[in-house]
Design an enzyme around this catalytic site. Structure first.
Site, mmCIF file in Angstrom:
data_model
loop_
_atom_site.group_PDB
_atom_site.id
_atom_site.type_symbol
_atom_site.label_atom_id
_atom_site.label_comp_id
_atom_site.label_asym_id
_atom_site.label_seq_id
_atom_site.Cartn_x
_atom_site.Cartn_y
_atom_site.Cartn_z
ATOM 1 N N HIS A 64 10.550 31.157 86.272
ATOM 2 C CA HIS A 64 10.796 30.725 84.924
ATOM 3 C C HIS A 64 9.486 31.278 84.111
ATOM 4 O O HIS A 64 9.493 32.135 83.031
ATOM 5 C CB HIS A 64 10.822 29.439 84.403
ATOM 6 C CG HIS A 64 10.990 29.068 82.978
ATOM 7 N ND1 HIS A 64 12.070 29.337 82.642
ATOM 8 C CD2 HIS A 64 10.172 28.460 82.103
ATOM 9 C CE1 HIS A 64 12.175 28.910 81.172
ATOM 10 N NE2 HIS A 64 11.012 28.603 80.805
ATOM 11 N N HIS A 115 16.718 27.056 77.283
ATOM 12 C CA HIS A 115 16.351 25.736 77.580
ATOM 13 C C HIS A 115 17.659 24.979 78.313
ATOM 14 O O HIS A 115 18.207 24.095 78.121
ATOM 15 C CB HIS A 115 15.810 24.995 76.582
ATOM 16 C CG HIS A 115 14.592 24.350 76.644
ATOM 17 N ND1 HIS A 115 14.391 22.999 76.531
ATOM 18 C CD2 HIS A 115 13.588 24.689 77.293
ATOM 19 C CE1 HIS A 115 13.062 22.536 76.833
ATOM 20 N NE2 HIS A 115 12.399 23.750 77.429
ATOM 21 N N ARG A 136 7.053 27.159 68.250
ATOM 22 C CA ARG A 136 5.611 27.131 68.605
ATOM 23 C C ARG A 136 5.363 28.840 69.114
ATOM 24 O O ARG A 136 4.188 29.423 68.699
ATOM 25 C CB ARG A 136 5.219 26.268 69.742
ATOM 26 C CG ARG A 136 5.125 25.025 69.207
ATOM 27 C CD ARG A 136 4.479 23.986 70.043
ATOM 28 N NE ARG A 136 4.904 23.955 71.398
ATOM 29 C CZ ARG A 136 6.110 23.327 71.658
ATOM 30 N NH1 ARG A 136 6.524 22.704 70.976
ATOM 31 N NH2 ARG A 136 6.449 23.321 72.835
ATOM 32 N N ASP A 137 5.988 29.306 69.604
ATOM 33 C CA ASP A 137 5.975 30.682 70.059
ATOM 34 C C ASP A 137 5.846 31.746 68.886
ATOM 35 O O ASP A 137 4.761 32.581 68.702
ATOM 36 C CB ASP A 137 7.064 31.553 70.713
ATOM 37 C CG ASP A 137 7.034 31.164 72.342
ATOM 38 O OD1 ASP A 137 5.999 30.871 72.620
ATOM 39 O OD2 ASP A 137 8.082 31.307 73.065
ATOM 40 N N GLU A 333 4.354 19.745 80.777
ATOM 41 C CA GLU A 333 4.751 20.311 79.402
ATOM 42 C C GLU A 333 5.083 19.454 78.230
ATOM 43 O O GLU A 333 6.016 19.728 77.439
ATOM 44 C CB GLU A 333 6.133 21.132 79.984
ATOM 45 C CG GLU A 333 5.716 22.055 81.146
ATOM 46 C CD GLU A 333 6.927 22.715 81.650
ATOM 47 O OE1 GLU A 333 7.912 22.705 81.087
ATOM 48 O OE2 GLU A 333 7.008 23.469 82.540
#
Length: 762
Positions: A64, A115, A136-137, A333
């Site tokens: 990932h 996701h 958030r990216d 996370e």
């Protein structure tokens, strides 16, 4: 120090302890590493790793995070970019998201990610945190998020587990996005039994910023401070990247629910505003969101992208769960967290902004000139690594691949079913089918118009957002993929996905500019799946080069298979286009009586992989032929016609063909039309059934004001593009009247179109 804290301190695996106990067993396999990867870590370090180091490498070397099976192929996106394609590209592949120049000093950043695995395990939180992560990216690039989109794929609509997933995932997307105050302007909802054990939940976000506001993820400047801010770190999401998202589901393995993150959209909303104030005040030198791999990712990537090293004291991390071990803290996370680099002189200003927004923060350490990432736990060194070996120099696999042995048989099995004698009933059947029915049940749960800048949203072909209120400058975005096409031919399937998204953006009136992609596949350890992936990347890179639109970034999601059954190769392609003025956007439905209805393009007998074939249980043959030069010409016509006021409505032809487009254009504003097929059938040498249900590419339907017909036809003639007048808008007749074939009242069509999802999901 409490007895518990003292016990934890003396049970911590330090670097010194690792050097003294080379034979100590560590759970590398449980963390998703292979034996050869574990040995390589030891070779890099010159000793066995500590528990904390093992945790970092396991998440950062996961499929990932590291793209270890895909990066050898993904390099084509960079290798095939021409100088002309870079004209508008401000930030490309390698950062949190790509950034594109749209003019007047404005830029747009956008990206799509997956996701999938978390959403199957815990649908609400998996989908919600997918939205939070992609947003958030966008924040980390220095942009204000302005919209989201969600391409979704579920199993069979009547399967007992599909309702669980649909309800949870749709509620999670809506609950998080609506709470953030972000309009959801588009996406897809597809049902197919092949996704039963592996639903695909892809999320796209777009943000706007001025050129000078671009922020990059690096830690530079010796002595600069490193700070973690936002939510506290908890036990949710531990191992999400390495254990949950980087292997196939297997019923023999324990529950993966603890690996799913838990989101708080209201905390993220505060974080957005806090970050934007930090950017405006210029008090951060570099910034990184904490998503997959958490602190492991943020520290190693910031240090690796910088010009030195980093020293961190992990005990300074604010915790929700004080029982977490150092390795768990590094792997967690937990959502709504950011890491930044701040100069010493800006520390006070940074803290003042944190206090103003009531955001918690902890100073973890500083940037160094050692070239090493050093992490301590209560003064003891538990990580001492070269950050590049963690973040960028992980394993690279050239997985074996070969063309599937079954593909020749499948491609030879062309669709040859008996044609329906009742075309009216066939259109109703198509428009009530799970994939062609109205998705209002889903999209009505999303706020499409919050912030007041949405100019178009579903069910239109593309979502359109205004960027600058003064000039009307704006962008259009569309995401598309057809897993059936890619199953039949992954190279062409990828090109077809790009062409459809490109065409959708142009249909709205925007000039296509850039691409983001989310490539969803089964296990890379299966040579046939790996061949599908390699062909997809090759096809997409070639098509981007031919259309002149660069890939700015994206995501690869592998291991989407259960019990050896992989999903269809599903390359979701997002295309972004730009408007000089969104006031000139083109909606997908006609409204004005007497306007001429034209079909652009040529229709062929192309039903393999179509929705009609899918409805009748057939998947074989070859997908529709694609002519990208023709697609560029069609896009130029659509954009210029929109800009010059020659068309008032436009809709591209793709899944469902002309039958779907005529139905959707009539239902968009509840206005009927009279349509004639005879001249089309004669010109293209097809029958009425093929005219309605073929999925030939390079086509669109437009509504042209009578005063603009001459100009419109002159434009098509000048570009040598086929167009044919097939009907007229009829506001007095609330029906779709295919003259000589059937008259279908819009009330009946609407009832069939809108009833499917409520009937299945309540």
């Amino acid at each position: 120090m409490t007895a518990e804290a003292m016990s934890r301190k003396f049970n911590i695996d330090t670097v010194a302890n690792a050097e003294a106990t080379p034979g100590q067993d560590l759970p590398w396999a449980a963390l998703g590493l292979t034996e050869s990867e574990y040995r390589r870590i030891g070779e890099i370090l010159g000793r066995r790793p500590t528990g904390a180091e093992l945790a970092m490498y396991s998440v950062m070397w996961s499929e990932h995070c590291s793209y270890k099976s895909s990066k050898v192929h993904l390099r084509q996106f960079g290798d095939k970019v021409t100088d002309a394609m870079k004209e508008h590209l401000l930030v490309g592949i390698g950062e949190n998201a790509g950034v594109v120049d749209i003019g007047d000093g404005w830029a747009v950043t956008f990206k799509v990610e997956s996701h999938n695995h978390p959403s199957f395990v815990e649908p609400y939180q998996g989908a919600a945190t997918g939205v939070g992560g992609i947003v958030r990216d966008i924040i980390s690039m220095g942009a204000r998020p302005v919209a989201v989109m969600d391409p979704l794929r579920f199993g069979a609509i009547d399967h007992p587990d599909t309702a669980r997933l649909v309800h949870g995932i749709v509620a999670g997307i809506g609950g998080y996005g609506n709470s953030l105050g972000l309009p959801n302007i588009g996406g897809e909802v597809v049902f197919d039994a092949v996704y039963q054990g592996n639903p695909l939940v892809n999320a796209l976000a777009v943000g706007v910023l001025r050129h000078e506001d671009i922020r990059l993820a690096n830690a530079s400047g010796t002595g600069n401070r490193v700070v973690l801010f936002g939510a506290r770190t908890g036990g949710d999401g531990i191992g999400g990247a390495s254990v949950l998202a980087s292997e196939s589901f297997d019923s023999s393995k324990p529950s993966k629910r603890p690996a799913v993150q838990v989101g708080d959209p209201f905390a993220e909303k505060v974080l957005i505003e806090c970050c934007l104030e930090l950017f405006k005040a210029s008090v951060v030198e570099g910034i990184q969101d904490l998503g997959a791999a958490g602190i492991s990712c943020a520290t190693s990537e910031l240090a690796s992208n910088g010009d030195g090293g980093m020293h961190v004291e992990l005990t300074n991390v604010l915790l929700r769960d004080p029982s977490l071990t150092p390795g768990e803290i590094l792997m967690s996370e937990s959502q709504e967290r950011m890491m930044a680099v701040v100069t010493p002189e800006n520390v006070t200003a940074f803290e003042a902004i944190m206090d103003r927004w009531a955001v918690e923060y902890s100073w973890l350490g500083e940037v160094t000139d050692t070239g090493r990432l050093i992490i301590e736990w209560d003064g003891e060194t538990i990580v001492d690594v070269d950050p590049r070996t963690v973040a960028h120099d992980g394993p690279v696999y050239e997985r074996p691949y070969h063309r599937p042995s079954w593909l020749d048989r499948v491609q030879a099995d062309a669709f040859d079913a008996e044609q329906p004698t009742d075309l009216r009933a066939a259109v109703l059947e198509l428009m009530a089918s799970p994939n062609m029915c109205s998705k209002d049940w889903v999209t009505d749960q999303f706020d499409r118009y919050v912030q007041g800048n949405t100019a178009l949203a579903m069910p239109d072909d593309a979502g359109v957002v205004r960027v600058d209120e003064e000039t009307g400058l704006g962008v259009a975005i569309s995401t598309d993929a057809n897993g059936r096409y890619s199953y039949l031919d992954p190279y062409e399937g990828a090109r077809l996905a790009l062409a459809e998204a490109y065409r959708n953006v142009a249909t709205s009136g925007a000039e296509p500019l850039a691409v983001s992609d989310c490539l969803n596949f089964g296990s890379p350890e299966d040579p046939e799946v790996m061949w599908q992936f390699a062909e997809t990347v090759r096809g997409l890179a070639d098509a981007c080069q031919e259309l002149g639109v660069p890939v700015t970034g994206g995501n690869v999601s592998l291991y989407n298979q259960t019990g050896g059954v992989a999903v269809h190769p599903t390359p979701v392609v997002g295309v972004l286009g730009v408007f000089d003025d969104v006031a000139r956007r083109t909606p997908s439905g006609w409204r004005e009586d007497g306007q001429a209805i034209y079909l652009l393009g040529t229709t062929k007998d192309e039903l393999d992989g179509s929705e009609w074939a899918n409805l009748h249980g057939h998947l074989g043959g070859r997908p529709p032929a694609l002519d990208l030069a023709a697609e560029k010409t069609l896009a130029a016509i659509l954009v210029n016609c929109s800009r010059d006021g020659m068309i008032d409505a436009a809709h591209d032809l793709s899944e469902g063909g002309l039958a779907a487009v005529l139905s959707e254009m009539a239902l968009r504003f509840g206005v009927g039309a009279r349509i004639g097929l005879d001249e089309l059938c004669e010109r293209d040498r097809i029958d009425a059934f093929t005219a309605l249900f073929s999925e030939s590419q390079g086509r669109a339907v437009v509504a042209v004001p009578r005063s603009e017909e001459v100009r419109y036809n002159d434009m098509c003639t000048a570009r040598n593009y086929p167009t044919l007048r097939i009907g007229v808008v009829d506001t007095e007749n609330e029906a779709l009247d295919l003259q000589g074939y059937f008259n279908l009242p819009l009330d009946q069509l609407r009832e069939a179109h809108q009833g499917t999802l409520p009937r299945h999901f309540g």
